[in-house]
Structures are given as structure tokens and as C-alpha cells.
Design an enzyme around this catalytic site. Sequence first.
Site, PDB file in Angstrom:
ATOM      1  N   VAL B  33       0.814  -1.215   0.000  1.00 15.90           N
ATOM      2  CA  VAL B  33       0.000   0.000   0.000  1.00 15.90           C
ATOM      3  C   VAL B  33       0.848   1.265   0.000  1.00 15.90           C
ATOM      4  O   VAL B  33       0.332   2.368  -0.181  1.00 15.90           O
ATOM      5  CB  VAL B  33      -0.982   0.042   1.197  1.00 15.90           C
ATOM      6  CG1 VAL B  33      -1.933  -1.130   1.123  1.00 15.90           C
ATOM      7  CG2 VAL B  33      -0.243   0.055   2.526  1.00 15.90           C
ATOM      8  N   LYS B  45     -14.053  -3.930  25.922  1.00 13.59           N
ATOM      9  CA  LYS B  45     -15.109  -3.967  26.931  1.00 13.59           C
ATOM     10  C   LYS B  45     -14.538  -3.732  28.316  1.00 13.59           C
ATOM     11  O   LYS B  45     -15.135  -3.102  29.154  1.00 13.59           O
ATOM     12  CB  LYS B  45     -15.790  -5.350  26.903  1.00 13.59           C
ATOM     13  CG  LYS B  45     -16.987  -5.401  25.982  1.00 13.59           C
ATOM     14  CD  LYS B  45     -17.861  -6.609  26.330  1.00 13.59           C
ATOM     15  CE  LYS B  45     -18.639  -7.046  25.100  1.00 13.59           C
ATOM     16  NZ  LYS B  45     -18.639  -8.481  24.903  1.00 13.59           N
ATOM     17  N   GLY B 134     -16.560 -15.882   6.499  1.00 12.82           N
ATOM     18  CA  GLY B 134     -15.308 -15.249   6.945  1.00 12.82           C
ATOM     19  C   GLY B 134     -14.101 -15.374   6.025  1.00 12.82           C
ATOM     20  O   GLY B 134     -13.548 -14.367   5.599  1.00 12.82           O
ATOM     21  N   ILE B 136     -13.819 -16.601   2.931  1.00 12.29           N
ATOM     22  CA  ILE B 136     -14.053 -16.686   1.488  1.00 12.29           C
ATOM     23  C   ILE B 136     -14.285 -15.274   0.939  1.00 12.29           C
ATOM     24  O   ILE B 136     -15.191 -14.594   1.400  1.00 12.29           O
ATOM     25  CB  ILE B 136     -15.291 -17.557   1.163  1.00 12.29           C
ATOM     26  CG1 ILE B 136     -15.189 -18.925   1.847  1.00 12.29           C
ATOM     27  CG2 ILE B 136     -15.451 -17.722  -0.341  1.00 12.29           C
ATOM     28  CD1 ILE B 136     -16.454 -19.773   1.720  1.00 12.29           C
ATOM     29  N   LYS B 205     -27.073 -13.400   6.291  1.00 15.69           N
ATOM     30  CA  LYS B 205     -26.012 -13.472   5.282  1.00 15.69           C
ATOM     31  C   LYS B 205     -26.610 -13.513   3.872  1.00 15.69           C
ATOM     32  O   LYS B 205     -26.069 -12.921   2.940  1.00 15.69           O
ATOM     33  CB  LYS B 205     -25.125 -14.685   5.547  1.00 15.69           C
ATOM     34  CG  LYS B 205     -24.280 -14.477   6.809  1.00 15.69           C
ATOM     35  CD  LYS B 205     -23.701 -15.776   7.324  1.00 15.69           C
ATOM     36  CE  LYS B 205     -22.855 -15.520   8.567  1.00 15.69           C
ATOM     37  NZ  LYS B 205     -22.529 -16.789   9.256  1.00 15.69           N
ATOM     38  N   GLY B 302     -13.897 -18.010  12.628  1.00 14.45           N
ATOM     39  CA  GLY B 302     -12.617 -18.244  13.273  1.00 14.45           C
ATOM     40  C   GLY B 302     -11.791 -16.980  13.265  1.00 14.45           C
ATOM     41  O   GLY B 302     -11.927 -16.141  12.393  1.00 14.45           O
TER      42      GLY B 302
END
Lengths: 428, 428
Positions: B33, B45, B134, B136, B205, B302
Site C-alpha cells: 500500500v 469492553k 469469513g 471466502i 447473510k 474463526g
Amino acid sequence: MKPVKVGLLGLGTVGTGVVRIVEGHQEDLSSQVGSPIIIEKVSVKNLEKARSIEIEQSKLTEDPWEVIRDPEIDVIVEVMGGVEQTKKYILEALDRGKHIVTANKDLMALYGAEIMAKALEEQCDVFYEASVAGGIPIIRTLIEGFSSDRIVKIMGIVNGTTNYILSKMSQEDASYEDVLKEAQELGYAEADPTADVEGLDAARKMVILGSLGFRTNVELSDVDVRGISGVSKEDIAYAKKLGYEMKLLGIADRQDDEFSVSVQPTMVKKSHPIAAVNGVFNAVYVHGEAVGETMFYGAGAGEMPTATSVVADLVAVVKNLKLGVNGLKAMVPFKQKKLKTDEQIAYKNFLLLEVDDKAGVLAQITQVFGEYDVSLESVVQSPNEHTPDAEIIIVTHHATKANMNKVLKHFESLKVIRRIKSVYRVEG
Amino acid sequence: MKPVKVGLLGLGTVGTGVVRIVEGHQEDLSSQVGSPIIIEKVSVKNLEKARSIEIEQSKLTEDPWEVIRDPEIDVIVEVMGGVEQTKKYILEALDRGKHIVTANKDLMALYGAEIMAKALEEQCDVFYEASVAGGIPIIRTLIEGFSSDRIVKIMGIVNGTTNYILSKMSQEDASYEDVLKEAQELGYAEADPTADVEGLDAARKMVILGSLGFRTNVELSDVDVRGISGVSKEDIAYAKKLGYEMKLLGIADRQDDEFSVSVQPTMVKKSHPIAAVNGVFNAVYVHGEAVGETMFYGAGAGEMPTATSVVADLVAVVKNLKLGVNGLKAMVPFKQKKLKTDEQIAYKNFLLLEVDDKAGVLAQITQVFGEYDVSLESVVQSPNEHTPDAEIIIVTHHATKANMNKVLKHFESLKVIRRIKSVYRVEG
């Protein structure tokens, strides 16, 4: 808004598909990119040929230079094939500030680095999604989807012809020669099938995938290539018996900064997702350090799948044109090339040996493996019904290529081994 | 070059992965980049919690507003979850010209349209690759890879928990209750598994995939949802016997301009590539008019797979920042929404009926199908060993939902049918 004008080099199968999509989806396309996309000029081999699409005769020419030199044209879509002459067209087009979309894997595998360097200099886009696995958007996936990950392994079924042949041999217990003949009759294999069956086509695609995956400049001479013409019915029968499918796999893998790229018939464990890819379909399995196992599956060739990828690239070029950012997002190799040595390349091997049928043979053979630090996963002795000799099937654990070469060399002088019938890489 | 500063909302599993990748791959990322990427501030939290990564205590805060309001921060990465309050953070961040990367499917399914409209107004990027499947890169594939094609069908295994449960039930001939309990113990299912097992997570989704695939604004209320809690051991046994695998499929399909989106347990023919996707893996099958069949396979969730997608989005934002083109390439729905009616929705059905074991029953039943124009692919009569009644298994040809509803309604008053035990959609 001002229309974007496209020059098309080639009006064969893929070129025809490109025209079909651009004309047929005009409304959707212009909604996406904000202006009409016009196919302005098309170079063809023969003006007189009958065509399955309607196209104004005045747009056709037999001289590609006429397309390249047309100052009205913004983007060149190259689907004519060829390497040396085609490269001249592309470089000249870039010189004139035109952006390129190409489906030409041979060109990109051989001269990709030179073309991308020129593109960077001219701030032009060169996109080539359709050059590998026609209908699978694998190139943008490797560039963008994996931008934050380290790819450790790419395995590809990237040649439909050989996958068709091996699938058929496996499903119908047929010989290589018979299936090849059938594939030729069905148009799945060329009259001269060498480039496909000897793995050269797959090797060129692996040059492209390896370069993108490892962010380095892989060259064709870096790829270790072996085709499928030596794969026998018997090999496939043994593979299946042991729970494998035989696939022509392109494999690019990396450890730390060293990598290797190869193409070879490989026995793939049936539980591996790539083992289930049959017929003319292609698939590319990518293992990323962080993302884990992924696989991308689809048509490898064909008029419409390949044309879809070409037009997706064209849309990307046109979006960049609108934004004025062409040529700025190319994946430029930034890593120094470091090839693995034979001491670093390691994988499992399958061996089929024809041996003397007498006591002590197995001990002699296993001793040779031990001598070169190759440990064995399984050894199966299977009497051959046709000869007085016996056959031994061995699957090794991961062994370096250097050590395996020493084992095979030693076997040549080992009297109890009559013949090394087969040696295959094993994956999964 | 000036570093790009990132504010992270949330330091749970995915947030931790994001920090790991950004810190661990700093060199690769900045080569790509052109400038370093710095994680400037992180909202958590609980400041006191022990963490598996090293991070300067001074960067942490318990107040997300501190991150949103920091004028130094260019990009907000939202991995804290939540909907209403989180939406406020995101809209405020956009108002301040910050770009957004989010993994939040609930937020995008419920308020995606509102957030994208705001992003367009502020010329900011909002990327959300990690919100669906997640590991893919399916969202950029739908936006870019299929830009020139018309998608006619998307089928997704987009919930790992339910796929784990159904795979286990099938592989081990186990009951739903037993496998759910095991999945909870292994951490694959929540203590309250409702959102997963009742299909709500998958539905959200599918809202995202359907909107992208059909370039329109699909809403949660458009999705017909049924979960897996009613799937019995017996259903799966019958499915396997007939050559199917039971999968919780999200299905979005289109004919002409009308589409439908649904989530339901579906019997998928074993030869279909999506039938082989097992365990917690996800897969999205996309059928394009031109490109034909494609499938994308990988980890659904994951820490590292999801974080990989988040960081890939971050890289895309930073590249756009360098080029000054943020917010210009978003996929904005441009098609009017037209839902299919029940007369237009059609698919194959599996029915398991408990019937009186006497002559003429079959004739009565098949007559009802005929009455409502539903033709049958197969009828199998299989005596049930536990009761004096018999069971009948029927697979229909494609039938409209309207007609099937009429059949089922009629069956309620048909005396020879004791019970409609199961009805499933059939694909492949």
C-alpha cells in the site's frame, strides 16, 4: 456520458462471447460504470467468414494495427492468441496509452513482467483474469482477497483437457489412448494435444498463479513439468485402491521465503476437496497461513465463462478510467525470487516396483530408503498375475526430492528390482 | 510516507486476529500500500482483561466514542458486534469522513442500505467482506468477478454451526439433540443456539449475498426462513438412501427480474459440489448465466480467517486512500426490487407421509397431486416396522410453492394420511 470505446483483437470463440455480453448486457453494464461501452473496431482473420453474431461489417478489419492505432479507442481487448506478434501489438497499444484486457496465458506467462513494467510506465491497466481458469475470478482473489495473508500453497487443476482425460480413465477404467481419442472427437482435446497432455499449458498458468501468490517473478523455466501421457490404467487402479484420485496438479508451495512450482500427475487423497473436481472443470485450492484452506471451482474454458471474465476486467478498466486511476493498482512483484533447492522440496511419493519374487527382496529395498533418510508410510506387496515377478507398492512419508532421486538412482543398480514402473507425487 | 491510522472497535477473537496480522505482516502490507498501517486506538469492553497479544495499554479505551472522535484516525475497523448502538458509531464515523471496515453481518443485513447511502454521501468506503463466510472473498467476487454476468442462482452453506450439526448427524447417524449438545461442548454452538439453528444467521447473510447478486435491496423480511431443529435422524437416513445430503441452504434465485430468497434444510443430490462441504466449512455456489457453475469454499468463521478478510478490506481502503478514490466503487443497488410470488417460486419437494396401510391409498394421494398440477418424480412405499401404518416417500418434479401449499392443505383433510412427517426442498 461519453461512451468508452473498445478495440477487439480476435473474433473467435471468446471474442464472440465478449461481443454477446457487451451488447446483451449493455444496460446493466452502463448502470455499473456510468457510460455506454462501445465495441468500436474488431480485427479478424478473415473478413468473409460467416459469424454467429451480428456485427457491422464496417467495424471489421483484417489488420490489427488499424485497431491499435485508432486514436478513438480507449481499451484493447486481446483474445486473438499468439505470443511474439501479439506482444508487439500490446506494447504498441500501451505506448499509445490504451488499457489492455487479455485472455492470453502464453503471453502473460512468457512476457508478463515486461508487459506489466511497460504498463506501469504508461500508467495503463493490464488485466488478465481470463488467462487462468476462465470462469473463476482467481486472479483478483489472489491480488485482493489474500492481500493480507501469506499464501503457503496453491494447488490447481488448471487444464480442462487433462482433467477430462484423467476423470474418464478413473470413472470408466479406460486407457489413456482411448480416452484421448474420445476427447479429440468431442473437441475437448486438440488434434496435436501435446501442450495440454505434457503439462505445458498448466505450467504457464502456474507461472501466473505463482507470481501473484508469492508476489515474485516466477518464470516458465522455474517450473518442473511432467505431463499425463505416461499415466497408465494400472496406475489409476492402484491410486483408487489406496484411496486416491489421479489429477494433473500444478503445485506452488512456499516455506519461509523459498518456493517451488511444479506440474505433475499427482495422487490426491479422496477426502481432499480438489479430488472431487471432475471433467473439464477447473479448481484452484489456496492455503493461506491465516485464512486456512480455500478452494475456487468453476469452468476452465469455453466461450461464455471466459468472456465473462474478460468483460469483468473490462468493467474494472472502465471504472478506473472514470476515476482516473488506471495503472495504479497492479500487483507488482516486490519479493526477490528464491527457488527451493532439491534439498528443500519435500513431499510424499508413491512407487510401483516390479521385483524378483523371492525372499529378502523387501528387506533390500527398505534398506535403500533407510540409507537416504526416506521413511515409509506403507508398503504393500501384491503379486502380479501376469508374470512370475511380484509388484511392490510403496508410499513414503514426506521426503526431499534430493533424497528420493538418490533412492531411485540406487534402485537402478539394485538387481532385485526389475523395473521402476511408476513414481508419483502424493498430496492430501 | 505518512502512516495510515486505524481505530479498532472491539478486541475479541477477530479483533485480536486483526492486530496479529497488521503487526505481523507490517512489511508485506506497507510494500503493497506504500505506507505503514498503524493501529492507533482500540476500544475494549474491559481494560483489565488479560490478552493473548501485546498491545500498549495507552492505546486502549473502554469508550468507543474516543476512537470515533479521534481526528487522527482514517479508518474504523468495527469487530465489536451489536446493531443499534454500533450503527450510531458507524454513522458518526462516516459523518467525520472516516472509512469503515466491518465484519458485522447483523448490522449490514439490517441497516446496510442506510449505511451505504451515508457512505456514498460522505464519499467514504464501507467494506464488509468478513460479514459473510469469513475466509471466502465472496463479496468482492460478486461485485467484481461477476460484474458482467447475470447471476441466476446463489446457494450458500453460510452457517458453520448448522453445517457441523448436519454433517455429524449424517456421518454418525446421530440425533439432532445429541450432536447439538456435543457442538455446544466443543464451542461450535452457542449456549443459546437459536440464531444459528433456526436459520436467522444464515438469513442475514443471504440478505447481503442476495442484494449483491441481484443488484437490488433485499431485506430480512423478504427471506423465507426455516431452521434445522425439526430435522430428524430418520429424515437424514432417508435423504442418504435416496442419494442426497441434508444441508441448511440459503437459496437466492432469479428468473427474469423476479427473485426469491430463502433458507431451509434442503436435500442436495450427492453429485452436486455443495453436497460435499462438511463440518464447519462454508461454501457459496454461484450460477451465472454466462459463467455457468462456480463454487467458493473455505472457513466460515474463526479468528484468523475472518481477520484475514478484515485486513484485506483494510488494504483496499488504504489503496483507495492513496489514490483519493474512496467511496466511488461501492455496489449501489440499481434494480427495483421485485419478489417472486408463490406462483413463481418452484422447486422439487421431498415428502414423507405416514398413511393407512390399505389398498387404494396411493391412488388417493397421487390424485391430489394431479389435481394441483404437481407431477411426481418418484414414489416409494416403505412399510414402517414400528406401527401398523405404512410410510410413503414422494419426490416431486419442480412444483410451484402455491400448488404445493394447496396439496399440503388438501392432505390435512385426507383421512388416509395419518401425518405429514416431513417436507423438504430438493436441489441438485
